[in-house]
Design a protein around this motif. Structure first.
Motif, PDB file in Angstrom:
ATOM      1  N   UNK A 258     -33.437 -36.790   7.490  1.00 47.77           N
ATOM      2  CA  UNK A 258     -32.175 -36.733   8.221  1.00 47.77           C
ATOM      3  C   UNK A 258     -32.150 -35.618   9.268  1.00 47.77           C
ATOM      4  N   UNK A 259     -33.039 -34.651   9.181  1.00 43.70           N
ATOM      5  CA  UNK A 259     -32.951 -33.472  10.044  1.00 43.70           C
ATOM      6  C   UNK A 259     -32.942 -33.832  11.526  1.00 43.70           C
ATOM      7  N   UNK A 260     -33.875 -34.684  11.979  1.00 44.16           N
ATOM      8  CA  UNK A 260     -33.925 -35.122  13.375  1.00 44.16           C
ATOM      9  C   UNK A 260     -33.763 -33.938  14.332  1.00 44.16           C
ATOM     10  N   UNK A 261     -34.623 -32.945  14.182  1.00 44.43           N
ATOM     11  CA  UNK A 261     -34.479 -31.706  14.936  1.00 44.43           C
ATOM     12  C   UNK A 261     -34.471 -31.951  16.442  1.00 44.43           C
ATOM     13  N   UNK A 262     -35.490 -32.635  16.938  1.00 43.10           N
ATOM     14  CA  UNK A 262     -35.612 -32.784  18.384  1.00 43.10           C
ATOM     15  C   UNK A 262     -34.501 -33.665  18.952  1.00 43.10           C
ATOM     16  N   UNK A 263     -34.041 -34.643  18.190  1.00 41.19           N
ATOM     17  CA  UNK A 263     -32.915 -35.451  18.654  1.00 41.19           C
ATOM     18  C   UNK A 263     -31.668 -34.583  18.823  1.00 41.19           C
ATOM     19  N   UNK A 301     -35.471 -24.577   7.780  1.00 37.35           N
ATOM     20  CA  UNK A 301     -35.466 -25.224   6.470  1.00 37.35           C
ATOM     21  C   UNK A 301     -36.498 -26.355   6.405  1.00 37.35           C
ATOM     22  N   UNK A 302     -36.597 -27.136   7.489  1.00 36.44           N
ATOM     23  CA  UNK A 302     -37.572 -28.230   7.516  1.00 36.44           C
ATOM     24  C   UNK A 302     -38.988 -27.681   7.444  1.00 36.44           C
ATOM     25  N   UNK A 303     -39.245 -26.603   8.188  1.00 31.98           N
ATOM     26  CA  UNK A 303     -40.573 -25.989   8.145  1.00 31.98           C
ATOM     27  C   UNK A 303     -40.911 -25.541   6.724  1.00 31.98           C
ATOM     28  N   UNK A 304     -39.938 -24.956   6.058  1.00 31.92           N
ATOM     29  CA  UNK A 304     -40.150 -24.535   4.664  1.00 31.92           C
ATOM     30  C   UNK A 304     -40.411 -25.728   3.766  1.00 31.92           C
ATOM     31  N   UNK A 305     -39.660 -26.803   3.965  1.00 32.82           N
ATOM     32  CA  UNK A 305     -39.835 -27.984   3.135  1.00 32.82           C
ATOM     33  C   UNK A 305     -41.224 -28.576   3.288  1.00 32.82           C
ATOM     34  N   UNK A 306     -41.718 -28.608   4.530  1.00 28.42           N
ATOM     35  CA  UNK A 306     -43.017 -29.220   4.781  1.00 28.42           C
ATOM     36  C   UNK A 306     -44.165 -28.355   4.291  1.00 28.42           C
TER      37      UNK A 306
END
Length: 394
Positions: A258-263, A301-306
């Protein structure tokens, strides 16, 4: 997106030169090798259909980029996390249609992790190459946020299961060839015990799909009803009664996706440009800055998750991603002002065609605003995510 597997040991390696070469190859592909009409229609405000999305996936797969997060053994490109994120950023930058996640991102990793070799050979190539469309059969009329209260039942009958029940809020269910479902195979009436993970062909006798009209007038949701549907037991993923375990992994992947960072960054750039043209108020600029900070936090947070354990921060990502999406679309709608007022009860050929004199950003701004109203509900409500975080901290 999902947490790295054992094959991602080099995921943090410094490969700047390789990344820049990959960036150039990706940009060249979207300039010359990808279906240009799909991006042009999106820019014109058109909503793409089933075959359009399958054609997009087929084009990506033909280039070898159809499943950036899959292991190479199953058709993925074998990319590091940095390469995956670069591809996702360039994908959005190019203006390609958002990937429909149900097959590629939701069920495929479950089939890879828990499916039999025969199931992997049967389903994964069609998902990868855009030859089949999948739906997710989780929510039910009396089991939305409380998913463990689901009542759809699958009774074993020889080599088959007989399935009866009712799924709802099924995204794009009327496009689907297959639906993966959580079903009760055990005696427990509630809770995760006795739930199994079953894949059902939509064309099976006894399956009825009824479109649901959403607030924006579109039919992107559906009910799926099962009336004595006979499903081969060979379509069971993993062990009977362990579906709740598999579903939690799927939901973790879903919430990170759901993050869709670049969007979000692209939307914020658009809002900032529009605000500069309209001499936005100080309060508006403050809220825009807060949204930009939230996206930066979400990126962390996404970087941590990955790089670590996605399950530990998936609920945080879900909350921040969906609330930030709502905040951004509220800003867009505010910029649209009174021009956003006429809401059509039926899209027909589309709002853009029906209201040709509106500034180009207004139609997608209204659609995005209406769509994001549900984001803090579907995929596990914000309240449920907070409960998960609280219990994990106890």
């Amino acid at each position: 997106m999902q947490a790295p597997d054992a094959g991602d040991a080099d995921c943090v390696a410094d490969r700047t030169g390789d990344l820049e070469a990959l960036r150039g190859a990706i940009r060249a592909f979207f300039a010359d090798g990808y279906p240009q009409d799909l991006m042009a229609r999106l820019r014109a405000g058109e909503t793409l259909g089933r075959e359009d999305n399958l054609r997009s996936q087929a084009a990506l797969a033909a280039r070898g980029w159809g499943a950036p997060h899959w292991p190479a053994a199953h058709g993925g490109p074998g990319w590091t996390i940095a390469e995956r994120r670069l591809f996702e950023d360039e994908y959005v930058r190019a203006g390609a249609p958002t990937v429909v996640p149900m097959g590629l991102i939701y069920v495929a990793p479950i089939i890879i992790a828990f499916g039999t070799p025969e199931q992997q050979r049967r389903w994964l190539p069609d998902i990868l190459h855009g030859r089949s469309f999948w739906a997710q059969g989780y929510s039910e009329p009396q089991a939305g946020s409380d998913l463990a209260a689901l009542a759809t039942r699958a009774r074993r009958d020889g080599d088959d299961y007989i399935v009866n029940g009712h799924k709802t809020w099924t995204s794009l269910g009327f496009w689907a060839d297959w639906i993966f479902c959580l079903v009760r195979t055990g005696d427990a009436a509630r809770g995760g015990a006795g739930i199994s993970f079953l894949c059902i062909e939509i064309a099976s006798p006894g399956v009825t799909v009824r479109p649901i009209t959403a607030i924006d007038g579109r039919h992107h949701l559906a009910e799926v009803i099962f009336d004595n549907v006979r499903v081969p037991a060979a379509n069971l993923i993993g062990e009977e009664g362990q579906g709740w375990t598999y579903s939690k992994q799927l939901l973790s992947n879903e919430r990170i996706w759901y993050a869709h960072i670049e969007e979000k960054r692209a939307a914020l750039r658009r809002v900032r440009d529009l605000a500069a043209q309209q001499a936005a108020t100080r309060d508006f600029r403050r809220r825009l800055a807060e949204a930009e900070i939230a996206v930066d936090c979400l990126d962390g947070f996404v970087e941590r998750a990955l790089l670590d354990d996605g399950a530990n921060v998936a609920s945080l990502i879900k909350i921040l991603a969906t609330e930030t999406a709502q905040a951004i679309t509220e800003l867009e709608l505010e910029l649209a002002g009174n021009l956003a007022a006429p809401l059509l009860p039926d899209r027909g050929a589309g709002w853009a065609a029906a209201l040709p004199d509106l500034p180009g950003f207004i139609v997608p701004a209204v659609e995005d605003y209406l769509m994001t109203r549900a984001q803090t509900i579907y995929g596990g409500t914000t309240e449920i995510q907070k409960t998960i975080i609280y219990r994990a901290a106890m």
